[in-house]
Design an enzyme around this catalytic site. Sequence first.
Site, PDB file in Angstrom:
ATOM      1  N   SER A 308       0.835  -1.194   0.000  1.00 26.89           N
ATOM      2  CA  SER A 308       0.000   0.000   0.000  1.00 26.89           C
ATOM      3  C   SER A 308       0.870   1.244   0.000  1.00 26.89           C
ATOM      4  O   SER A 308       2.104   1.158   0.049  1.00 26.89           O
ATOM      5  CB  SER A 308      -0.917   0.010   1.227  1.00 26.89           C
ATOM      6  OG  SER A 308      -0.150   0.093   2.425  1.00 26.89           O
ATOM      7  N   LYS A 309       0.226   2.402  -0.043  1.00 31.33           N
ATOM      8  CA  LYS A 309       0.954   3.676  -0.136  1.00 31.33           C
ATOM      9  C   LYS A 309       1.894   3.905   1.035  1.00 31.33           C
ATOM     10  O   LYS A 309       2.902   4.590   0.905  1.00 31.33           O
ATOM     11  CB  LYS A 309      -0.052   4.824  -0.231  1.00 31.33           C
ATOM     12  CG  LYS A 309      -0.837   4.844  -1.533  1.00 31.33           C
ATOM     13  CD  LYS A 309      -1.815   6.005  -1.571  1.00 31.33           C
ATOM     14  CE  LYS A 309      -2.595   6.018  -2.879  1.00 31.33           C
ATOM     15  NZ  LYS A 309      -3.584   7.139  -2.909  1.00 31.33           N
ATOM     16  N   ARG A 310       1.561   3.328   2.213  1.00 28.33           N
ATOM     17  CA  ARG A 310       2.425   3.564   3.372  1.00 28.33           C
ATOM     18  C   ARG A 310       3.795   2.893   3.227  1.00 28.33           C
ATOM     19  O   ARG A 310       4.707   3.172   3.998  1.00 28.33           O
ATOM     20  CB  ARG A 310       1.733   3.066   4.653  1.00 28.33           C
ATOM     21  CG  ARG A 310       1.495   1.576   4.718  1.00 28.33           C
ATOM     22  CD  ARG A 310       0.648   1.209   5.936  1.00 28.33           C
ATOM     23  NE  ARG A 310       0.299  -0.201   5.974  1.00 28.33           N
ATOM     24  CZ  ARG A 310       1.037  -1.137   6.545  1.00 28.33           C
ATOM     25  NH1 ARG A 310       2.181  -0.812   7.123  1.00 28.33           N
ATOM     26  NH2 ARG A 310       0.638  -2.398   6.551  1.00 28.33           N
ATOM     27  N   HIS A 311       3.928   2.009   2.227  1.00 26.14           N
ATOM     28  CA  HIS A 311       5.209   1.336   1.992  1.00 26.14           C
ATOM     29  C   HIS A 311       6.056   2.078   0.956  1.00 26.14           C
ATOM     30  O   HIS A 311       7.168   1.652   0.651  1.00 26.14           O
ATOM     31  CB  HIS A 311       4.978  -0.097   1.532  1.00 26.14           C
ATOM     32  CG  HIS A 311       4.260  -0.951   2.531  1.00 26.14           C
ATOM     33  ND1 HIS A 311       2.958  -1.361   2.354  1.00 26.14           N
ATOM     34  CD2 HIS A 311       4.651  -1.437   3.732  1.00 26.14           C
ATOM     35  CE1 HIS A 311       2.577  -2.076   3.414  1.00 26.14           C
ATOM     36  NE2 HIS A 311       3.587  -2.136   4.252  1.00 26.14           N
TER      37      HIS A 311
END
Length: 341
Positions: A308-311
Amino acid sequence: MAALMMGGATATVTPWVKVVTPPIILHHHRRITATFFLRRPFSLKVSSSLSHQHQVPSTVRVRFAPSPTGNLHVGGARTALFNYLFARSKGGSFVLRIEDTDLERSTKESEETLLRDLSWLGLEWDEGPGVGGDYGPYRQSERNSLYKQYAEKLRESGQVYRCFCSNEELEKMKEDAKLKQLPPVYTGKWANATNGEIEEELAKGTPYTYRFRVPKGNLKINDIIRGEVSWNLDTLGDFVIMRSNGQPVYNFCVTVDDATMAISHVIRAEEHLPNTLRQALIYKALGFPMPNFAHVSLILAPDRSKLSKRHGATSVGQFREMGYLPEAMVNYLALLGWGDG
């Protein structure tokens, strides 16, 4: 056959057979040579009352069907690549279909971004938006009359019925099932309604959905990648195929589209595996030939969660803006998830 160009070397990729890639230079002088195997296509097995023969189209036709609700995720790009390579290796067709039935979230801007990113990767489609073809239109929003036609066919045959339950009634069914520690399935209140009861509700203008009448028994498929997968139909319950506003639901659209577009192999992410149960039932009810299914693993983050974007960067567009070459992206995606058996 599809070839990937990597620093002057050419890797010819033929899905479902042994593949040997050329050495790839990583981290200065580290050399890696990859060899892996992919399983052969499967044959469908449907048990109990659902047992019958399916004939898959002899011509390979695969599709990539993104929703224009955001950017092209690298996982979607890899799925598109696998479909593209399989079509090219078999002399088949690679179809692009835009699944834009989510009218609130779908945007023209997202669709244009998807098309641009696929073209940047070199994944040119044989049929679809901007190209045309014999099986169009290639946007679900333009195929609504087709869905209604097949929904009515199922209703006339008795395999679909009108359900006049209110949202409050449906919520109570879920709560009752939860208290009894049972699956939250529809109780079938309108499954055996009389014509008089139905006409009475129609006269009052009561909103209704179309529910698919799920048979008893079990359903099994042999997935190209995962082997045998089975479901107990008792845990499903009669499901909705058309909403009260006349809009078809995802699983019904996909089944009608894949069947009427003569798709022979459905290669998609494993998160779609649960959808196969409903889709297989609709295929049988409409008398459509069943395609081959292949559900590929998801791309995971280092912590084993879904990427996801947090990665960090997750879309093809982000990597393009960071200066990565399309050949490098294709090379990386082609090898991501392979195993030596």
